[in-house]
Design a protein around this motif. Structure first.
Motif: not given
Length: 313
Positions: A148-170
């Motif tokens: 279960i991926f709880d997407v919490n986008l907090r600038i500047p603490h994420y990269t698009k590449t990493n978030v997309l990788d985590l999305l694909n795991e969920a």
């Protein structure tokens, strides 16, 4: 009889520091706290500093009946702190200190074993901002049964590449509407409506369950190719800190226990609204408060009220 679900929450545990006080918080901790109050058997995987704040956090988790054997004590980095700023409407913005102990969660045989044994595993994007915790998260995702991926986008603490990788795991994705729009734009969606973009994300990531919260306008759930809506409850907002976390925890409990998805989103929206009308992320919620919010809602398949299907511990 309801199954006692066994879950793991991974990531940041910290103090939210307001102008005149501080509160225990961190999205994974908030989710774990609400899951435990709703009857789940929860383990927290995180890190604290060897300091007074860390000791307070561990005592809090134990008081909430959350397993703390995978909380790592770090002698180098402090327990996490977030400075919270509330606007006139009670909406929060965050200044998150870095590095903190929860950025340095190490892989261990114990946390791998606990995740393997759990019914579900909850994680967010903030906890992978540092390479140490990110590497551990990847190893735990590889052994988790239901992610279960709880997407919490907090600038500047994420990269698009990493978030997309985590999305694909969920197996289950939870966004707010701004996060959904940002990620759809990154993925070059040409869809216009909210529902079209939710389906776009579900198809792009091969995810059967996607939920989007809409603030005071409620939430939308896409589950097994069907949409369910809740238009929100009118409340006097004190602050919104933790309301989405309690919403997610409640939705997890309901859906994984096989409850009707429409009732599930109504129940979760009620819990989130109750949190928003209280100060801090983890207020105690009584069964009577939930009953009052859900008065009139019925489960669609049986036409019977289910407001008492869970006792609040």
């Amino acid at each position: 009889m309801e199954k006692k679900l066994k879950g793991v929450s991974f990531g940041e545990i910290l103090f939210d520091v307001f102008l005149e006080h501080k509160k225990i918080g961190g999205a994974p901790l908030n989710v774990a706290s609400r899951l435990s109050s709703l009857g789940a058997d929860i383990t927290m995987i995180s890190g604290i500093g060897n300091d007074e704040n860390g000791k307070i956090l561990v005592d809090y988790l134990k008081d909430k009946r959350i397993n703390t054997e995978t909380i790592q004590v770090n002698d180098t980095y402090p327990t996490g702190i977030v400075n919270v700023i509330l606007n006139e409407k009670g909406n929060a913005s965050y200044d998150i200190n870095y590095p903190a102990a929860w950025d340095k969660i190490e892989t261990s045989a114990k946390n791998i074993s606990i995740v393997k044994d759990a019914d579900f595993f909850v994680y967010g994007s903030l906890s992978s901002r540092d390479s140490v915790s990110r590497d551990t998260l990847k190893k735990l995702l590889a052994v988790a049964k239901y992610k279960i991926f709880d997407v919490n986008l907090r600038i500047p603490h994420y990269t698009k590449t990493n978030v997309l990788d985590l999305l694909n795991e969920a197996d289950f994705l939870k966004f707010n509407d701004d996060e959904l729009n940002e990620i759809c734009e990154d993925l070059h969606s040409n869809k216009k409506s909210l529902e079209q973009n939710i389906k776009f994300i579900a198809e792009k990531t091969n995810t059967a369950t996607v939920c989007v919260t809409l603030g005071s306008h409620g939430a939308v759930l896409f589950h097994e190719n069907k949409f369910y809506h809740n238009s929100g409850f009118k409340v006097n907002v004190v602050d919104t800190v933790g309301s989405g976390d309690s919403f997610l925890a409640s939705l997890i409990i309901m859906l994984l226990n096989g409850k009707d998805p429409q009732y599930a989103i109504n129940f979760a929206s009620a819990i989130g609204s109750i949190v928003a009308q209280n100060e801090g992320a983890n207020p105690i919620i009584s069964q009577s408060e939930i009953d009052e919010f859900l008065c009139g809602f019925e489960q669609t398949d049986s036409k019977t009220k289910e407001s008492n299907i869970f006792s609040i511990n």
